[in-house]
Design an enzyme around this catalytic site. Structure first.
Site, mmCIF file in Angstrom:
data_model
loop_
_atom_site.group_PDB
_atom_site.id
_atom_site.type_symbol
_atom_site.label_atom_id
_atom_site.label_comp_id
_atom_site.label_asym_id
_atom_site.label_seq_id
_atom_site.Cartn_x
_atom_site.Cartn_y
_atom_site.Cartn_z
ATOM 1 N N LYS A 156 48.314 -13.945 21.961
ATOM 2 C CA LYS A 156 47.825 -15.283 21.538
ATOM 3 C C LYS A 156 48.555 -16.133 20.736
ATOM 4 C CE LYS A 156 44.393 -13.124 18.976
ATOM 5 N NZ LYS A 156 43.263 -12.875 18.157
ATOM 6 N N ASP B 292 38.906 -12.576 15.472
ATOM 7 C CA ASP B 292 40.336 -11.888 15.382
ATOM 8 C C ASP B 292 40.293 -10.822 14.456
ATOM 9 O OD1 ASP B 292 43.162 -12.100 15.241
ATOM 10 O OD2 ASP B 292 42.798 -12.785 13.060
ATOM 11 N N ALA B 293 41.290 -9.761 14.682
ATOM 12 C CA ALA B 293 41.203 -8.747 13.826
ATOM 13 C C ALA B 293 42.254 -8.701 12.397
ATOM 14 C CB ALA B 293 41.666 -7.630 14.509
ATOM 15 N N TYR B 294 43.561 -9.037 12.764
ATOM 16 C CA TYR B 294 44.625 -9.009 11.853
ATOM 17 C C TYR B 294 44.552 -10.298 10.758
ATOM 18 C CZ TYR B 294 46.367 -5.362 14.538
ATOM 19 O OH TYR B 294 46.429 -4.061 15.115
ATOM 20 N N THR C 153 41.821 -11.568 9.704
ATOM 21 C CA THR C 153 40.437 -11.941 9.734
ATOM 22 C C THR C 153 39.490 -11.054 9.284
ATOM 23 O OG1 THR C 153 41.092 -13.704 11.514
ATOM 24 C CG2 THR C 153 38.605 -13.299 11.180
ATOM 25 N N ARG D 245 55.055 -9.447 7.999
ATOM 26 C CA ARG D 245 53.901 -10.245 8.700
ATOM 27 C C ARG D 245 54.555 -11.582 9.198
ATOM 28 N NH1 ARG D 245 49.351 -10.268 11.754
ATOM 29 N NH2 ARG D 245 48.058 -12.096 11.147
ATOM 30 N N ASN E 100 45.512 -9.238 19.163
ATOM 31 C CA ASN E 100 46.809 -9.147 19.613
ATOM 32 C C ASN E 100 47.262 -7.522 19.603
ATOM 33 O OD1 ASN E 100 48.004 -11.516 20.285
ATOM 34 N ND2 ASN E 100 48.606 -12.218 18.121
ATOM 35 N N SER F 246 38.580 -16.869 13.272
ATOM 36 C CA SER F 246 39.899 -16.582 12.811
ATOM 37 C C SER F 246 40.204 -17.213 11.699
ATOM 38 C CB SER F 246 40.671 -16.867 13.974
ATOM 39 O OG SER F 246 42.323 -16.550 13.791
ATOM 40 N N PHE G 184 47.365 -20.379 14.084
ATOM 41 C CA PHE G 184 47.901 -20.629 15.693
ATOM 42 C C PHE G 184 46.749 -19.979 16.302
ATOM 43 C CE2 PHE G 184 48.243 -16.183 16.902
ATOM 44 C CZ PHE G 184 48.256 -15.448 15.643
ATOM 45 N N ASP G 185 45.931 -19.130 15.901
ATOM 46 C CA ASP G 185 44.776 -18.480 16.803
ATOM 47 C C ASP G 185 43.890 -19.575 16.901
ATOM 48 O OD1 ASP G 185 43.644 -16.543 18.071
ATOM 49 O OD2 ASP G 185 43.066 -15.585 16.341
#
Lengths: 256, 256
Positions: B147, B8-10, B12, B39, B115, B171, B175-176
């Site tokens: 996601k 995951d990016a945001y 993570t 956020r 996302n 992540s 939720f992810d």
């Protein structure tokens, strides 16, 4: 012409903050944060379960949200205490003006459309002073998804036989207002926390109560592109006297 | 056998809290609450748009969430200032251990599933020190959902040609983690906020910082029934030396 008023339950007719007596009695001093995180997570989980394609009814969602909430606080209730706290969602206090407001909505059909499971809604509405004024209490459960999934709102026409354009949907929940408006209902928003009051509360640079943060996140109109048709500050404003002539005008409050 | 690490990016690889320099410069004293509410709402809106069947890309979601956030605070930026603040999400700081951790993941394919819109991810990853270690940066955008909708996770097999059971998904977002685990990936959770530390922070009965409330809501494992396979406290723990023999074991941390 509006033929039915369909109202949300949790946060609209019934005060979700009223669980705080139970949460604070169970864990003195922690009632405030439990109440706010629990409600935040209850809705998050309803959305996430729907999105994941893993529907569980709102009672399961409510209990999972409570598990999360007590877990982050390191609180370990007995099974019985956990059950007692969870049950608080089946004994929410109606808003003080709810019964009178419903009584005043004459000449239209009156129903509830709620995320609550049938058993939760039976417990919540069945023994409340609101029951005599509600023709039908509709749970999203048969659709196996939660609001704002459009399928949840389809239940109104299926159960009441009224077209979306004949419905005035009433909610204080931003996500529900956006979902109902996108679906095609007329929508009245109950705005219980004035934006200016909230802005003043949040204006300081210091720490905040958990309930202030909750108000910041969940009491205002969402910026999702589906504003309500009408904004009122309390349920009692819904019960305006019918206008002259044949049709009942939606309500007296000024359109936005 | 794990053939690909998909991250995951945001939150993570990139620190979403790093927008606070921009938000606080724009509205001194309000940076903290803007950062946290923004956020919170960014993810809520991604879920709600997906549920409503009203997909908008993550850039639109990010801007709408910022509109909400500034609106509740009564802040009225110029169009240019608004754009400047929104752009902060395209210049997030990678976590300090991210590049080294990715570099250490040898012998496996490495990709991002996010996302973020393609343009956001190009801006975010393209110019970052992480770029050399990422084979493919996959946006959910072609699926027109976010996601944890299972369709988002299908992109990994479609793009990388690896089966879900061959993927270690990484992540920090609860939720992810739940969505990825339900989908069938192996899942490693990055736990940056120890539960005991959070419980201690929340234990008082007094007010809280907005970031503490954010941590309470979004940094812990969800109680959705899909726990991760592995929990590590930082990205660098992912880069354990390969075990002897043919297959690379997932990672060295103890399974739960």
């Amino acid at each position: 012409m509006i033929r039915a008023y369909v109202l949300d339950a949790y946060g609209t007719l019934f005060d979700v903050q009223s669980v705080s007596a139970v949460t604070d009695a169970a864990f003195p001093g922690h009632g405030e944060i439990i109440t706010q995180v629990w409600r935040m997570k209850q809705l998050e989980y309803s959305w996430l379960c729907s999105l994941m394609g893993d529907y569980q009814d709102f009672w399961s969602v409510t209990r999972r949200a409570l598990t999360y909430t007590l877990g982050i606080l390191g609180l370990q209730p007995s099974e019985r205490l956990f059950d007692d706290i969870a049950e608080a969602y089946n004994r929410l206090t109606p808003y003080s003006d709810a019964a009178e407001a419903l009584a005043g909505l004459t000449g239209v059909r009156r129903a509830i459309l709620s995320n609550g499971s049938p058993a939760m809604l039976q417990a919540l509405v069945g023994n409340s002073p609101l029951a005599p004024f509600i023709e039908d209490t509709i749970s999203v459960d048969p659709k196996r998804c939660f609001k704002p999934d459009p399928r949840a709102y389809e239940l109104v026409e299926e159960r009441l036989g009224v077209k979306p354009g004949e419905v005035m949907f009433v909610s204080s929940n931003g996500f529900d207002i956006a979902g109902a408006k996108r679906f095609g209902f007329n929508v009245a928003r109950i705005s219980r926390v004035p934006q200016a009051d909230l802005a003043a509360e949040l204006a300081g640079t210091g720490p905040l109560s958990a309930s202030a943060f909750y108000r910041a996140l969940r009491t205002q109109e969402e910026a999702l592109g589906y504003p309500p048709d009408i904004v009122v500050t309390s349920l009692s404003e819904l019960a305006a006297p019918p206008t002259q002539g044949g049709g009942r005008e939606p309500i007296s409050a000024a359109p936005r």
